[in-house]
Design a protein around this motif. Structure first.
Motif, PDB file in Angstrom:
ATOM      1  N   ALA A   1      38.439  36.231  40.529  1.00  0.00           N
ATOM      2  CA  ALA A   1      37.035  35.954  40.856  1.00  0.00           C
ATOM      3  C   ALA A   1      36.477  37.059  41.744  1.00  0.00           C
ATOM      4  CB  ALA A   1      36.922  34.596  41.552  1.00  0.00           C
ATOM      5  N   GLN A   2      37.261  37.508  42.711  1.00  0.00           N
ATOM      6  CA  GLN A   2      36.816  38.599  43.588  1.00  0.00           C
ATOM      7  C   GLN A   2      36.509  39.864  42.794  1.00  0.00           C
ATOM      8  OE1 GLN A   2      40.083  38.252  46.751  1.00  0.00           O
ATOM      9  NE2 GLN A   2      38.323  38.915  47.955  1.00  0.00           N
ATOM     10  N   MET A   3      37.218  40.072  41.691  1.00  0.00           N
ATOM     11  CA  MET A   3      36.999  41.278  40.894  1.00  0.00           C
ATOM     12  C   MET A   3      35.585  41.339  40.324  1.00  0.00           C
ATOM     13  SD  MET A   3      39.607  43.064  41.292  1.00  0.00           S
ATOM     14  CE  MET A   3      40.587  42.413  42.631  1.00  0.00           C
ATOM     15  N   HIS A   4      34.986  40.187  40.035  1.00  0.00           N
ATOM     16  CA  HIS A   4      33.593  40.184  39.583  1.00  0.00           C
ATOM     17  C   HIS A   4      32.717  40.875  40.618  1.00  0.00           C
ATOM     18  CE1 HIS A   4      33.724  37.522  36.057  1.00  0.00           C
ATOM     19  NE2 HIS A   4      34.637  36.818  36.706  1.00  0.00           N
ATOM     20  N   TYR A   5      32.870  40.446  41.848  1.00  0.00           N
ATOM     21  CA  TYR A   5      32.032  40.972  42.926  1.00  0.00           C
ATOM     22  C   TYR A   5      32.339  42.447  43.198  1.00  0.00           C
ATOM     23  CZ  TYR A   5      30.284  41.814  47.618  1.00  0.00           C
ATOM     24  OH  TYR A   5      29.659  42.362  48.708  1.00  0.00           O
ATOM     25  N   ILE A   6      33.602  42.791  43.313  1.00  0.00           N
ATOM     26  CA  ILE A   6      33.983  44.164  43.660  1.00  0.00           C
ATOM     27  C   ILE A   6      33.530  45.149  42.591  1.00  0.00           C
ATOM     28  CG2 ILE A   6      35.946  45.713  44.048  1.00  0.00           C
ATOM     29  CD1 ILE A   6      37.421  43.288  45.276  1.00  0.00           C
ATOM     30  N   MET A   7      33.795  44.821  41.333  1.00  0.00           N
ATOM     31  CA  MET A   7      33.430  45.739  40.251  1.00  0.00           C
ATOM     32  C   MET A   7      31.915  45.862  40.108  1.00  0.00           C
ATOM     33  SD  MET A   7      36.258  46.966  39.356  1.00  0.00           S
ATOM     34  CE  MET A   7      37.720  46.513  40.295  1.00  0.00           C
ATOM     35  N   ARG A   8      31.196  44.775  40.357  1.00  0.00           N
ATOM     36  CA  ARG A   8      29.743  44.843  40.295  1.00  0.00           C
ATOM     37  C   ARG A   8      29.193  45.720  41.421  1.00  0.00           C
ATOM     38  NH1 ARG A   8      25.405  41.699  38.571  1.00  0.00           N
ATOM     39  NH2 ARG A   8      23.492  42.806  39.166  1.00  0.00           N
ATOM     40  N   ALA A   9      29.761  45.601  42.621  1.00  0.00           N
ATOM     41  CA  ALA A   9      29.310  46.418  43.743  1.00  0.00           C
ATOM     42  C   ALA A   9      29.535  47.902  43.456  1.00  0.00           C
ATOM     43  CB  ALA A   9      30.045  46.003  45.014  1.00  0.00           C
ATOM     44  N   ILE A  10      30.696  48.229  42.934  1.00  0.00           N
ATOM     45  CA  ILE A  10      30.983  49.625  42.583  1.00  0.00           C
ATOM     46  C   ILE A  10      30.035  50.091  41.487  1.00  0.00           C
ATOM     47  CG2 ILE A  10      32.699  51.164  41.526  1.00  0.00           C
ATOM     48  CD1 ILE A  10      34.860  49.539  42.977  1.00  0.00           C
ATOM     49  N   ALA A  11      29.753  49.223  40.509  1.00  0.00           N
ATOM     50  CA  ALA A  11      28.841  49.576  39.416  1.00  0.00           C
ATOM     51  C   ALA A  11      27.434  49.842  39.928  1.00  0.00           C
ATOM     52  CB  ALA A  11      28.826  48.462  38.373  1.00  0.00           C
ATOM     53  N   GLU A  12      26.987  49.063  40.924  1.00  0.00           N
ATOM     54  CA  GLU A  12      25.657  49.290  41.509  1.00  0.00           C
ATOM     55  C   GLU A  12      25.569  50.676  42.139  1.00  0.00           C
ATOM     56  OE1 GLU A  12      22.844  47.666  41.616  1.00  0.00           O
ATOM     57  OE2 GLU A  12      23.395  45.783  40.659  1.00  0.00           O
TER      58      GLU A  12
ATOM     59  N   ARG B   1      32.756  59.140  53.052  1.00  0.00           N
ATOM     60  CA  ARG B   1      34.072  58.919  52.454  1.00  0.00           C
ATOM     61  C   ARG B   1      34.997  58.236  53.459  1.00  0.00           C
ATOM     62  NH1 ARG B   1      31.532  59.892  48.684  1.00  0.00           N
ATOM     63  NH2 ARG B   1      31.960  61.246  46.896  1.00  0.00           N
ATOM     64  N   TRP B   2      35.943  57.480  52.925  1.00  0.00           N
ATOM     65  CA  TRP B   2      37.019  56.923  53.734  1.00  0.00           C
ATOM     66  C   TRP B   2      38.148  57.942  53.825  1.00  0.00           C
ATOM     67  CZ3 TRP B   2      36.924  52.702  56.673  1.00  0.00           C
ATOM     68  CH2 TRP B   2      35.956  51.722  56.410  1.00  0.00           C
ATOM     69  N   HIS B   3      38.727  58.054  55.005  1.00  0.00           N
ATOM     70  CA  HIS B   3      39.942  58.830  55.188  1.00  0.00           C
ATOM     71  C   HIS B   3      41.082  57.836  55.405  1.00  0.00           C
ATOM     72  CE1 HIS B   3      38.233  63.026  56.439  1.00  0.00           C
ATOM     73  NE2 HIS B   3      37.511  62.457  55.483  1.00  0.00           N
TER      74      HIS B   3
ATOM     75  N   LYS C   1      41.305  61.065  50.884  1.00  0.00           N
ATOM     76  CA  LYS C   1      39.889  60.718  50.912  1.00  0.00           C
ATOM     77  C   LYS C   1      39.561  59.801  49.739  1.00  0.00           C
ATOM     78  CE  LYS C   1      37.889  64.918  52.976  1.00  0.00           C
ATOM     79  NZ  LYS C   1      36.882  65.973  52.748  1.00  0.00           N
ATOM     80  N   ALA C   2      38.612  58.898  49.971  1.00  0.00           N
ATOM     81  CA  ALA C   2      38.188  58.010  48.889  1.00  0.00           C
ATOM     82  C   ALA C   2      36.765  57.553  49.122  1.00  0.00           C
ATOM     83  CB  ALA C   2      39.102  56.803  48.796  1.00  0.00           C
ATOM     84  N   GLN C   3      36.015  57.410  48.015  1.00  0.00           N
ATOM     85  CA  GLN C   3      34.677  56.841  48.137  1.00  0.00           C
ATOM     86  C   GLN C   3      34.773  55.340  48.396  1.00  0.00           C
ATOM     87  OE1 GLN C   3      32.164  57.312  44.673  1.00  0.00           O
ATOM     88  NE2 GLN C   3      30.312  56.697  45.774  1.00  0.00           N
ATOM     89  N   PHE C   4      35.705  54.677  47.700  1.00  0.00           N
ATOM     90  CA  PHE C   4      35.888  53.234  47.855  1.00  0.00           C
ATOM     91  C   PHE C   4      37.334  52.948  48.250  1.00  0.00           C
ATOM     92  CE2 PHE C   4      32.741  53.954  44.515  1.00  0.00           C
ATOM     93  CZ  PHE C   4      31.671  53.188  44.954  1.00  0.00           C
ATOM     94  N   VAL C   5      37.520  51.924  49.076  1.00  0.00           N
ATOM     95  CA  VAL C   5      38.858  51.446  49.418  1.00  0.00           C
ATOM     96  C   VAL C   5      38.933  49.963  49.080  1.00  0.00           C
ATOM     97  CG1 VAL C   5      40.465  50.915  51.284  1.00  0.00           C
ATOM     98  CG2 VAL C   5      39.344  53.146  51.214  1.00  0.00           C
TER      99      VAL C   5
ATOM    100  N   TYR D   1      40.069  60.746  45.849  1.00  0.00           N
ATOM    101  CA  TYR D   1      39.932  59.860  44.695  1.00  0.00           C
ATOM    102  C   TYR D   1      38.642  59.068  44.812  1.00  0.00           C
ATOM    103  CZ  TYR D   1      44.927  60.785  44.053  1.00  0.00           C
ATOM    104  OH  TYR D   1      46.139  61.398  43.865  1.00  0.00           O
ATOM    105  N   THR D   2      38.197  58.554  43.688  1.00  0.00           N
ATOM    106  CA  THR D   2      37.053  57.645  43.734  1.00  0.00           C
ATOM    107  C   THR D   2      37.448  56.355  44.446  1.00  0.00           C
ATOM    108  OG1 THR D   2      36.131  58.548  41.692  1.00  0.00           O
ATOM    109  CG2 THR D   2      35.369  56.356  42.362  1.00  0.00           C
ATOM    110  N   VAL D   3      38.631  55.824  44.103  1.00  0.00           N
ATOM    111  CA  VAL D   3      39.085  54.555  44.680  1.00  0.00           C
ATOM    112  C   VAL D   3      40.529  54.682  45.140  1.00  0.00           C
ATOM    113  CG1 VAL D   3      39.372  52.073  44.322  1.00  0.00           C
ATOM    114  CG2 VAL D   3      37.593  53.304  43.056  1.00  0.00           C
ATOM    115  N   VAL D   4      40.792  54.192  46.334  1.00  0.00           N
ATOM    116  CA  VAL D   4      42.159  53.991  46.807  1.00  0.00           C
ATOM    117  C   VAL D   4      42.413  52.495  46.874  1.00  0.00           C
ATOM    118  CG1 VAL D   4      43.675  54.087  48.827  1.00  0.00           C
ATOM    119  CG2 VAL D   4      42.485  56.140  48.091  1.00  0.00           C
ATOM    120  N   ILE D   5      43.482  52.052  46.231  1.00  0.00           N
ATOM    121  CA  ILE D   5      43.908  50.651  46.274  1.00  0.00           C
ATOM    122  C   ILE D   5      45.140  50.586  47.165  1.00  0.00           C
ATOM    123  CG2 ILE D   5      44.733  48.671  44.941  1.00  0.00           C
ATOM    124  CD1 ILE D   5      43.375  49.946  42.470  1.00  0.00           C
TER     125      ILE D   5
END
Length: 508
Positions: free
Chosen positions: A400-411, A113-115, A125-129, A4-8
């Protein structure tokens, strides 16, 4: 092996906010992992009698997900209904894999990738965790002498046994913190006798709760009115930081005086008053809001044991106290807290070059904005070190953390990079600043020992300032504090000056 692109990791409010924000940005290629057989996190797991939130419902909710709350401070059942409402509305159940306990996560540099290894033996597997397992998810039970010899019923408040009938039974509650303060008044009228073992008392203030009248609920459905009410609550709570950080006078002469009056008003027995009166500055530990705790202590079938008459040992039939008394019991309830500081993440995490997060955090847990750690690309920690908040809604900080996380993924996506990583010097600068500011707070100088502190003595649970200060920092994404990692095939690094600023769109 699925990818996946992201694992939560986690399906509580942190995981839900992450999933909602990903979906808003068109990222549907994600999965949520939940170790239990049901979703929802704290308010679906904590079903003990009397469970309720200690922040006003209008604020203790996702900004974009208003709800028709029935009272000012929602109780457990309604909080669970709200959680289910959010999950259903956004189709998160279809994105979640339950019974999926994470055993470890490892960054594979050769794949970028993260395993994510599960207890079932599966690997994802995931690009982001995004770790959203939450700081109050791993219960702790102290190793009392003879703990395992007791032949009666035992459980932690985090895993309340709904099948056990406590009515008429001899019950002990070990602990007197926030959960215990809700359980005690709820079960005291029902049990035969209740013994409360208190290591140290907490300051208690009146709980300004009220059930909303139909006309009030109707008004709160009008969006401008709801927003105005939510804003008024937010700024009222935010003002408490002035006392927590800048004014001992306000703490001792306003809040602490009110708490002392609360004791005198509700408890007539001088000996009991002495037992429940803390010897530290109010705010140093979590403040409890309750109108029913002290009256419960005054009941003839409730005995409060303070540190002078604590637990010497647990045996087959009950508890032997330090005074030598043998207390016969049918049930022992542990309300002994969580590994919320040194155990922020309960499973092993291995980053670049085999770097173990446990080693990086050996002295104390630390992270840039409480969210990212050098040597751990594309890993984001929701409610990580120093993101706790003692005066307002934890959900506000999560968003508030979502601002930072989503921006990092967007970069990463915008530059067609493989990963993003915070620079060590940026994390060091941030952490140094945080702990310098912490010295000014009551959590550091209030004269208590609390779960806010790690074994090192650093306060790692709390953010030392206004929540809007944290929000401003999370919004103000600093690309120069990070490095982008190019895909392996590209054979050349991406530099921070190549990265164009993106329009920010995370929900506040």
């Amino acid at each position: 092996m699925s990818e996946y692109t992201v694992v939560i990791i986690g399906s509580g409010f942190g995981g839900q906010c992450a999933a909602i924000n990903l979906k808003k940005r068109g990222i549907e290629d994600f999965i949520m992992l939940e170790r239990r057989d049901f979703m929802g996190g704290t308010w679906c797991q904590n079903s003990y009698p009397g469970a309720a939130v200690d922040v006003q419902s209008l604020l203790y909710s996702i900004e974009s997900e208003p709800y028709d709350w029935s009272q000012m401070f929602a109780e457990g059942a309604e909080l669970q209904q709200y959680t289910e409402h959010v999950i259903t509305k956004h189709g998160l159940r279809e994105k979640t894999r339950t019974n999926s306990n994470v055993q470890r996560t490892e960054w594979h540099e050769n794949e970028q990738r993260w395993h994510v290894h599960l207890q079932t033996g599966d690997v994802i597997k995931a690009q982001f965790v995004i770790n959203a397992s939450g700081p109050l998810s791993t219960p702790v039970i102290p190793n009392f002498k003879g703990r395992d010899t007791f032949k009666g019923k035992t459980f932690h408040t985090n895993a309340w046994d709904q099948q056990y009938n406590h009515k008429g039974k001899r019950v002990a509650i070990i602990g007197s913190g926030a959960s215990a303060a809700q359980v005690i008044p709820a079960i005291a009228p029902e049990v035969g006798h209740l013994h409360v073992f208190q290591r140290s008392p907490h300051w208690v203030l009146p709980r300004p709760d009220r059930v909303f009248k139909p006309w009030q609920r109707a008004l709160l459905k009008v969006e401008p009115i709801r927003k105005l009410a939510r804003s008024a609550i937010y700024w009222g709570l935010e003002s408490r930081v002035i006392a927590f950080k800048y004014s001992d006078f306000a703490l001792k002469n306003i809040a602490q005086r009110e708490a002392l009056h609360h004791i005198k008003k509700q408890i007539k027995d001088p000996a009991l008053r002495k037992k429940v009166t803390p010897d530290f500055t109010i705010g140093c530990k979590r403040i409890i809001l309750s109108n029913t705790l002290y009256p419960a202590y005054c009941r003839p079938n409730v005995s409060l044991h303070d540190k002078t008459d604590g637990i010497a040992e647990i045996n087959e039939t009950g508890i032997k106290t330090l005074s030598g008394e043998q207390i016969e019991l049918d049930c022992i309830v542990y309300s002994t807290g969580y590994d919320a500081t040194d155990g922020v993440i309960s499973y092993p995490v291995v980053g670049k070059g085999g770097t173990k997060l446990a080693d990086v955090w050996n002295e104390f847990p630390r992270a840039y904005l409480g969210t990212t750690v050098p040597q751990f690309p594309n890993l984001f920690i929701v409610t990580g070190p120093n993101t706790g908040i003692g005066h307002t809604s934890a959900i506000f900080v999560i968003e508030a953390q979502m601002h930072y996380i989503m921006r990092a993924i967007a970069e990463v996506k915008a530059k067609k990079a493989a990963a993003i990583e915070v620079k060590p010097q940026a994390e060091e600068r941030y952490t140094t600043h945080i702990h310098s500011e912490m010295e000014k707070t009551v959590w550091k100088r209030g004269g208590c020992t609390s779960w806010y502190k790690s074994k090192s003595g650093h306060v790692v649970a709390m953010f030392p300032g206004f929540s809007y200060t944290y929000l401003r920092m999370a919004r103000n994404f600093k690309m120069n504090d990070h490095v982008l990692q190019a895909p392996l095939a590209q054979q050349q690094p991406l530099h921070s000056d190549e990265s164009a600023l993106l329009t920010e769109g995370a929900a506040a």
